[in-house]
Design an enzyme around this catalytic site. Structure first.
Site, PDB file in Angstrom:
ATOM      1  N   GLU A   1      -2.912  -7.638  -2.115  1.00 33.11           N
ATOM      2  CA  GLU A   1      -4.375  -7.566  -2.151  1.00 33.11           C
ATOM      3  C   GLU A   1      -4.777  -6.432  -3.080  1.00 33.11           C
ATOM      4  O   GLU A   1      -4.028  -5.475  -3.266  1.00 33.11           O
ATOM      5  CB  GLU A   1      -4.953  -7.419  -0.745  1.00 33.11           C
ATOM      6  CG  GLU A   1      -4.453  -6.223   0.033  1.00 33.11           C
ATOM      7  CD  GLU A   1      -5.458  -5.106  -0.001  1.00 33.11           C
ATOM      8  OE1 GLU A   1      -6.657  -5.391   0.042  1.00 33.11           O
ATOM      9  OE2 GLU A   1      -5.027  -3.951  -0.104  1.00 33.11           O
TER      10      GLU A   1
ATOM     11  N   ASN B   1       2.136  11.957   1.041  1.00 37.29           N
ATOM     12  CA  ASN B   1       2.722  11.382  -0.165  1.00 37.29           C
ATOM     13  C   ASN B   1       3.121  12.444  -1.171  1.00 37.29           C
ATOM     14  O   ASN B   1       4.097  12.283  -1.895  1.00 37.29           O
ATOM     15  CB  ASN B   1       1.757  10.381  -0.801  1.00 37.29           C
ATOM     16  CG  ASN B   1       1.595   9.143   0.063  1.00 37.29           C
ATOM     17  OD1 ASN B   1       2.428   8.887   0.935  1.00 37.29           O
ATOM     18  ND2 ASN B   1       0.545   8.381  -0.152  1.00 37.29           N
TER      19      ASN B   1
ATOM     20  N   SER C   1       7.127   0.051   2.378  1.00 39.30           N
ATOM     21  CA  SER C   1       7.220   0.417   3.790  1.00 39.30           C
ATOM     22  C   SER C   1       7.901  -0.724   4.529  1.00 39.30           C
ATOM     23  O   SER C   1       7.934  -1.855   4.056  1.00 39.30           O
ATOM     24  CB  SER C   1       5.834   0.636   4.368  1.00 39.30           C
ATOM     25  OG  SER C   1       5.130  -0.583   4.332  1.00 39.30           O
TER      26      SER C   1
ATOM     27  N   ASN D   1       6.691   8.550   8.827  1.00 36.50           N
ATOM     28  CA  ASN D   1       5.438   9.288   8.710  1.00 36.50           C
ATOM     29  C   ASN D   1       5.323  10.398   9.736  1.00 36.50           C
ATOM     30  O   ASN D   1       4.828  11.473   9.445  1.00 36.50           O
ATOM     31  CB  ASN D   1       4.251   8.336   8.852  1.00 36.50           C
ATOM     32  CG  ASN D   1       3.951   7.628   7.547  1.00 36.50           C
ATOM     33  OD1 ASN D   1       4.406   8.060   6.495  1.00 36.50           O
ATOM     34  ND2 ASN D   1       3.205   6.546   7.598  1.00 36.50           N
TER      35      ASN D   1
ATOM     36  N   GLU E   1      26.080   7.351  -9.062  1.00 34.42           N
ATOM     37  CA  GLU E   1      26.768   8.500  -8.481  1.00 34.42           C
ATOM     38  C   GLU E   1      26.312   8.762  -7.052  1.00 34.42           C
ATOM     39  O   GLU E   1      27.096   9.170  -6.213  1.00 34.42           O
ATOM     40  CB  GLU E   1      26.499   9.749  -9.324  1.00 34.42           C
ATOM     41  CG  GLU E   1      27.694  10.158 -10.148  1.00 34.42           C
ATOM     42  CD  GLU E   1      27.438  11.422 -10.940  1.00 34.42           C
ATOM     43  OE1 GLU E   1      27.490  12.504 -10.355  1.00 34.42           O
ATOM     44  OE2 GLU E   1      27.181  11.318 -12.145  1.00 34.42           O
TER      45      GLU E   1
ATOM     46  N   THR F   1       1.049   1.948  12.751  1.00 33.15           N
ATOM     47  CA  THR F   1      -0.116   1.409  12.050  1.00 33.15           C
ATOM     48  C   THR F   1      -0.268  -0.077  12.332  1.00 33.15           C
ATOM     49  O   THR F   1      -1.256  -0.673  11.966  1.00 33.15           O
ATOM     50  CB  THR F   1       0.010   1.595  10.528  1.00 33.15           C
ATOM     51  OG1 THR F   1       1.237   1.006  10.113  1.00 33.15           O
ATOM     52  CG2 THR F   1       0.011   3.056  10.165  1.00 33.15           C
TER      53      THR F   1
ATOM     54  N   GLY G   1       3.147  -6.057   5.840  1.00 29.24           N
ATOM     55  CA  GLY G   1       3.551  -7.417   5.499  1.00 29.24           C
ATOM     56  C   GLY G   1       4.089  -7.502   4.079  1.00 29.24           C
ATOM     57  O   GLY G   1       5.127  -8.108   3.822  1.00 29.24           O
ATOM     58  N   THR G   2       3.377  -6.876   3.131  1.00 26.66           N
ATOM     59  CA  THR G   2       3.827  -6.891   1.740  1.00 26.66           C
ATOM     60  C   THR G   2       5.079  -6.035   1.598  1.00 26.66           C
ATOM     61  O   THR G   2       6.068  -6.447   1.000  1.00 26.66           O
ATOM     62  CB  THR G   2       2.725  -6.348   0.809  1.00 26.66           C
ATOM     63  OG1 THR G   2       1.501  -7.000   1.120  1.00 26.66           O
ATOM     64  CG2 THR G   2       3.067  -6.597  -0.638  1.00 26.66           C
TER      65      THR G   2
ATOM     66  N   GLN H   1       0.815  -1.217   0.000  1.00 24.71           N
ATOM     67  CA  GLN H   1       0.000   0.000   0.000  1.00 24.71           C
ATOM     68  C   GLN H   1       0.846   1.264   0.000  1.00 24.71           C
ATOM     69  O   GLN H   1       0.621   2.173  -0.798  1.00 24.71           O
ATOM     70  CB  GLN H   1      -0.941   0.012   1.209  1.00 24.71           C
ATOM     71  CG  GLN H   1      -1.749   1.298   1.261  1.00 24.71           C
ATOM     72  CD  GLN H   1      -2.910   1.236   2.229  1.00 24.71           C
ATOM     73  OE1 GLN H   1      -3.131   0.235   2.887  1.00 24.71           O
ATOM     74  NE2 GLN H   1      -3.656   2.309   2.314  1.00 24.71           N
TER      75      GLN H   1
END
Length: 450
Positions: free
Chosen positions: A71, A228, A140, A206, A254, A179, A144-145, A11
């Site tokens: 997902e 973002n 991140s 964050n 570089e 989170t 998990g992903t 995400q």
């Protein structure tokens, strides 16, 4: 050509990706459907922006990027959003079930089912390149992903594209805001796995960015879009020299050469200036000296740590807009005299400077003001070890009780991986400590042991 392929994982990676590509399109005058009215040379790829966009025969510009999430919901927003026509449908890869904030699911069970599809897509993108320069990987540490799948992908990329640079843009777990409870586990496992595969990792946390949005842009409750877009500006500054004909700093390698003194010490601290709202910019003249000075203030950093407690090993200043070398030299001279910036004694106080004459672009209706000049500072400082120490401490508190560990073991991990990863990070903290020692102390210290 020196192309870069961007890989956006999970995400955080995907949403930062959206902000970045939105900004790149504005900077290059590419419309959401990929058409570029200003580009007269249809199909030929000798323009600088071709490092990030490939051109089709019909004159459409397609980002050299892959979006991956285990997902579908976040990537579905891209599939239906403003920029749905920009991407080839095969560039947006999603699984069916998510990694549930579990590194082991991202790395072992769910991740391994999708990793070949992703590599296949990356292979197709790299086949379109004439001289692939490397990968930019956005993810991140806490998810998990973002943690598990990224580390799996990096391992595989090292096998398939051994010598190509891999730069990470990683969202680091913030000190206070969290989170997920298991962020420290995921972060430490992913750092341990990717440490030897990543050439340079720019971290943002964050909380630091929330504070910047609140303080500088007067946004009371910043959303992820606000965050973002700010991260997008930073990524854009770092990659501007790859996308425009710049005066200085043009290669991914570089950055590494100038910022990474030892392979493991590859986590530069990022600072961006000016972050200023449109109302304020109207009244303020931001000179080169001013924006350079603000870069050395801890509150403008993207990771919470205090460089005044650490030493600098290297420092890169990337300017864009109306900036001339004379002003930069004056600004740096001023900083050297006024600021108590401590460099390690084995590194002469060199600042690497990049200047790009393309002024910063802002998203219309966004929070940031349109300014004439901006600077992004990348500095490798020993202070970032504070961030690791903080994370390790949280890991230790949970791991002492083996809390939540069964979720990882149930997905096929071994408990030994936890302790192995933790030892690796202890070694990383030690590395940072040793790098900061004066060379005379270090040599003297070794002599006494025998």
């Amino acid at each position: 050509m020196r192309e870069c392929i961007s890989v956006h994982v999970g995400q955080a990676g995907v949403q930062i990706g959206n902000a970045c590509w939105e900004l790149y399109c504005l900077e290059h005058g590419i419309q959401p459907d990929g058409q570029m009215p200003s580009d007269k040379t249809i199909g030929t790829g000798d323009d600088s922006f071709n490092t990030f966009f490939s051109e089709t025969g019909s004159g459409k510009h397609v980002p050299r990027a892959v979006y991956v999430d285990l997902e579908p919901t976040v990537v579905d927003e891209v599939r239906t959003g403003t920029y749905r026509q920009l991407f080839h449908p095969e560039q947006l890869i999603t699984g069916k079930e998510d990694a549930a904030n579990n590194y082991a699911r991202g790395h072992y069970t769910i991740g391994k089912e999708i990793v070949d599809v992703v590599l296949d897509r990356i292979r197709k993108l790299s086949d379109q390149c004439t001289g692939l320069q490397g990968f930019l990987i956005f993810h991140s540490f806490g998810g998990g992903t973002g943690s598990g799948f990224t580390s799996l992908l990096m391992e595989r990329l090292s096998v398939d594209y051994g010598k190509k640079s891999k730069l990470e843009f990683a969202v680091y777990p913030a000190p206070q805001v969290s989170t997920a409870v298991v962020e420290p586990y995921n972060s430490i496992l992913t750092t341990h796995t990717t440490l030897e595969h990543s050439d340079c990792a720019f971290m943002v946390d964050n909380e630091a960015i929330y504070d910047i949005c609140r303080r500088n842009l007067d946004i009371e409750r910043p959303t992820y879009t606000n965050l973002n877009r700010l991260i997008g500006q930073i990524v854009s500054s770092i990659t501007a020299s790859l996308r425009f004909d710049g005066a200085l700093n043009v290669e991914l390698t570089e950055f590494q050469t100038n910022l990474v003194p030892y392979p493991r010490i590859h986590f530069p601290l990022v600072t961006y200036s000016p972050v200023i709202s449109a109302e304020k910019a109207y009244h303020e003249q931001l000179t080169v000296a001013e924006i350079t000075n603000t870069c050395f203030e801890p509150q403008n950093q993207m990771v919470k740590c205090d460089p005044r407690h650490g030493k600098y090993m290297a420092c890169c200043l990337l300017y864009r807009g109306d900036v001339v070398p004379k002003d930069v030299n004056a600004a740096i001279a001023g900083i050297k005299t006024k600021r108590s910036i401590q460099f390690v004694d084995w590194c002469p106080t060199g600042f690497k400077v990049g200047i790009n004459y393309q002024p910063p672009t802002v998203v219309p209706g966004g929070d940031l003001a349109k300014v004439q000049r901006a600077v992004c500072m990348l500095s490798n400082t020993t202070a970032i070890a504070e961030a690791w120490a903080r994370l390790d401490h949280k890991f230790d508190l949970m791991y002492a009780k083996r809390a939540f560990v069964h979720w990882y073991v149930g997905e096929g991990m071994e408990e030994g991986e936890f302790s192995e990863a933790r030892e690796d990070l202890a070694a990383l903290e030690k590395d940072y400590e040793e790098v900061g020692l004066d060379s005379t102390e270090a040599e003297g210290g070794d002599g006494e042991e025998f």
